[in-house]
Design an enzyme around this catalytic site. Structure first.
Site, PDB file in Angstrom:
ATOM      1  N   ASP A  22       0.749  -1.186   0.144  1.00  0.00           N
ATOM      2  CA  ASP A  22      -0.038   0.031  -0.022  1.00  0.00           C
ATOM      3  C   ASP A  22       0.919   1.323   0.018  1.00  0.00           C
ATOM      4  O   ASP A  22       2.078   1.176   0.480  1.00  0.00           O
ATOM      5  CB  ASP A  22      -0.881   0.021   1.277  1.00  0.00           C
ATOM      6  CG  ASP A  22      -2.162   1.011   1.046  1.00  0.00           C
ATOM      7  OD1 ASP A  22      -1.809   2.126   1.168  1.00  0.00           O
ATOM      8  OD2 ASP A  22      -3.049   0.529   0.758  1.00  0.00           O
ATOM      9  N   HIS A  59      -1.224  15.031 -21.833  1.00  0.00           N
ATOM     10  CA  HIS A  59      -0.774  14.413 -23.104  1.00  0.00           C
ATOM     11  C   HIS A  59      -1.025  15.233 -24.390  1.00  0.00           C
ATOM     12  O   HIS A  59      -0.525  14.789 -25.226  1.00  0.00           O
ATOM     13  CB  HIS A  59      -1.564  13.139 -22.952  1.00  0.00           C
ATOM     14  CG  HIS A  59      -3.026  13.083 -23.363  1.00  0.00           C
ATOM     15  ND1 HIS A  59      -3.916  13.675 -22.503  1.00  0.00           N
ATOM     16  CD2 HIS A  59      -3.534  13.216 -24.422  1.00  0.00           C
ATOM     17  CE1 HIS A  59      -5.040  13.804 -23.148  1.00  0.00           C
ATOM     18  NE2 HIS A  59      -4.796  13.287 -24.384  1.00  0.00           N
ATOM     19  N   HIS A 107      -5.563  21.711 -21.894  1.00  0.00           N
ATOM     20  CA  HIS A 107      -5.379  21.240 -23.312  1.00  0.00           C
ATOM     21  C   HIS A 107      -5.648  22.487 -24.410  1.00  0.00           C
ATOM     22  O   HIS A 107      -4.950  22.997 -24.936  1.00  0.00           O
ATOM     23  CB  HIS A 107      -6.523  20.259 -23.770  1.00  0.00           C
ATOM     24  CG  HIS A 107      -6.274  18.851 -23.158  1.00  0.00           C
ATOM     25  ND1 HIS A 107      -5.081  18.328 -22.384  1.00  0.00           N
ATOM     26  CD2 HIS A 107      -7.249  17.918 -22.830  1.00  0.00           C
ATOM     27  CE1 HIS A 107      -5.471  17.390 -21.861  1.00  0.00           C
ATOM     28  NE2 HIS A 107      -6.618  16.751 -22.314  1.00  0.00           N
TER      29      HIS A 107
END
Ligand code: NAP
Length: 469
Positions: free
Chosen positions: A86, A169, A231
């Site tokens: 964890d 991205h 973006h």
């Protein structure tokens, strides 16, 4: 740029959706190009072992890279390591340190919920995993200006800015990088790329899909946070920045920050929010949700080059097509030489950023015949079916060699939040729109100018309405 390659990659969140859909296929492509040759350590809490991680990678490749070369798959699998535990448990990070062995320059990829960023970097730091290391963090970087600042402060306690790679991205997309290339590799554009020739700019990011089962996520996000703050503002920055001395390293990011800082914070009177009919029935969405699935707005840049040129941005779900386009409208000729036979549309440059990629110039030629009447034509400068390389492939390879140019810097992220911050709270409820339409009917009221919104088509422009002259 000083190149210092990473000697290991650590993937936190290896059991998650992003790792499965995007990162594993990108790792395959990097292995195929011999860019990825270092160990890849997956860290997860599912009680898996290396065999299960290998099976998960194989399943991802079967789905997303159907023609994968078995020899490359084997090469990638040979690089995999696994640590179970964890992220709230320090022992997980001690085990990671052992698994990294001799590695001195690991790349830690945090494909985990933003609420886990702080605890992961804190534990990495306390267990000697940050020295010489880089960290990749996924969007979102905060949910407003204050939380973005807090996140940056937290990261800086453990990593210098040069070692932090914030992924948007969009910055890895071929078509988006081409904006920068097209602007500064050509000399013919510069004389017209300013307020004297450009009358307005439109950026449309349309998606025909809805929220794809991600109701809980979308309820905390909405179109402005999900795509406009990151973006679309990145696209605007690339369209408007001053020439950087180099298209790499800090020079490019310095120019982006300057133009974002010159952009006025949004005026709520120039924002229109919409919600598609049926959104409130989606799983995970509140019955009285006021989250926007559509937003259209006007931006103003107070710079020598762009003062007085409106930038119209819109993004929405359940619109007629999936397409992202930029249309730069040029001013009309100073005299109407052809009278009523003159062109209706202004000249324009169209950048199609997805799903296919194109750069086109809208012009006018004479229609054959006795009358001096014209027709609209599009001259294609470039056109291709889609992206050759996935954005994650581009960005992971850049992070591995330490090239920061296509990642968002701290001041850039904060400058972008400063622009949208005034409209994040207390906005008027969104107007409803029918699925498959171009948003609320009054979206047209936002545009000042004769031509209205230029709607992208499935492939070509879909400008059915002619412009008032
Ligand atoms: P996800 O499917 O929920 O995966 C999250 C991962 O984090 C899982 O592997 C989860 O492990 C792990 N995790 C969470 N808490 C943990 C803990 N305490 N200890 C160990 N592991 C823990 O999320 P995702 O969609 O992959 O997104 C990851 C990040 O990328 C997020 O920041 C997201 O905003 C960003 N992002 C995602 C997309 C996308 O398309 N998915 C696109 C852009 C950005 P378990 O499986 O054990 O729960």
């Amino acid at each position: 740029m000083e190149r210092r390659d990473c000697d290991a990659m650590v993937l936190f969140g290896v059991t998650g959706d992003l790792a499965y859909r995007k990162i594993m296929p990108a790792l395959y492509q990097l292995a195929r190009r011999n860019v990825l040759t270092v160990p890849v350590v997956g860290v997860a809490r599912q009680g898996w072992n290396l065999q299960q991680l290998t099976a998960r990678v194989a399943e991802s490749l079967k789905t997303f890279v159907p023609n994968a070369d078995p020899a490359v798959v084997q090469r990638l699998i040979a690089l995999l390591r696994y640590v179970d535990g964890d992220y709230n448990d320090r022992a997980t990070f001690q085990a990671l340190r052992s698994a990294l062995g001799e590695a001195q320059r690991p790349l830690h990829y945090l494909a985990v919920p933003p609420s886990m960023f702080a605890v992961v970097v804190q534990h990495l730091s306390e267990t000697g995993n940050t020295q010489g290391a880089r960290v990749v963090v996924e969007k979102p970087f905060g949910h407003d200006l204050a939380s973005a600042r807090a996140l940056n402060e937290c990261l800086h306690r453990h990593f210098p800015e040069a070692s932090i790679f914030r992924i948007d991205h969009y910055l890895g997309k071929e078509a988006v990088q081409n904006l920068l290339y097209f602007r500064f590799a050509n000399s013919f554009l510069e004389p017209v790329w300013n307020r004297n020739f450009v009358s307005s700019v439109q950026v449309t990011m349309a998606e025909s899909i809805g929220i794809a089962g991600r109701g809980r996520f979308y309820e905390e996000t909405g179109a402005i946070r999900d795509v406009i703050q990151n973006h679309l503002l990145q696209i605007v920055a690339l369209l408007t920045l001053e020439p950087p001395t180099l298209a790499e390293g800090e020079a490019l990011r310095d120019e982006k920050v300057k133009v974002l800082r010159a952009t006025r914070p949004l005026d709520p009177r120039e924002l229109l929010r919409g919600q598609y009919r049926g959104y409130r029935d989606e799983e995970g969405v509140a019955a009285d949700s006021t989250v926007e699935t559509y937003a259209a707005l006007a931006l103003h840049i107070d710079s020598w080059r762009w003062s007085g040129v409106p930038f119209y941005l819109r993004a929405g779900k359940r619109l007629p097509v999936t397409a992202t386009e930029v249309v730069v409208e040029l001013r009309r000729p100073p005299a109407d030489v052809f009278g009523s036979h003159g062109p209706e549309l202004p000249n324009y440059l169209r950048f199609r950023l997805g799903p296919d990629v194109a750069i086109a110039l809208g012009a006018h030629t004479k229609r054959p015949g006795p009358v001096m009447a014209g027709r609209d034509v599009e001259l294609f400068v470039a056109q291709q079916q889609g992206e050759d390389m996935d954005a994650y492939e581009v960005l992971i390879s850049a992070a591995l060699i330490g090239d920061t140019a296509h990642f968002a810097r701290e001041d850039e992220v904060e400058a972008a939040w400063r622009i949208v911050d005034p409209v994040l709270r207390g906005a008027a409820p969104p107007g409803e729109y029918q699925q498959g339409t171009w948003g609320p009917a009054n979206a047209e009221d936002l545009i000042k100018g004769p031509c209205g919104w230029h709607n992208p088509g499935a492939h070509a422009p879909d400008w059915t309405r002619s412009c008032a002259r």
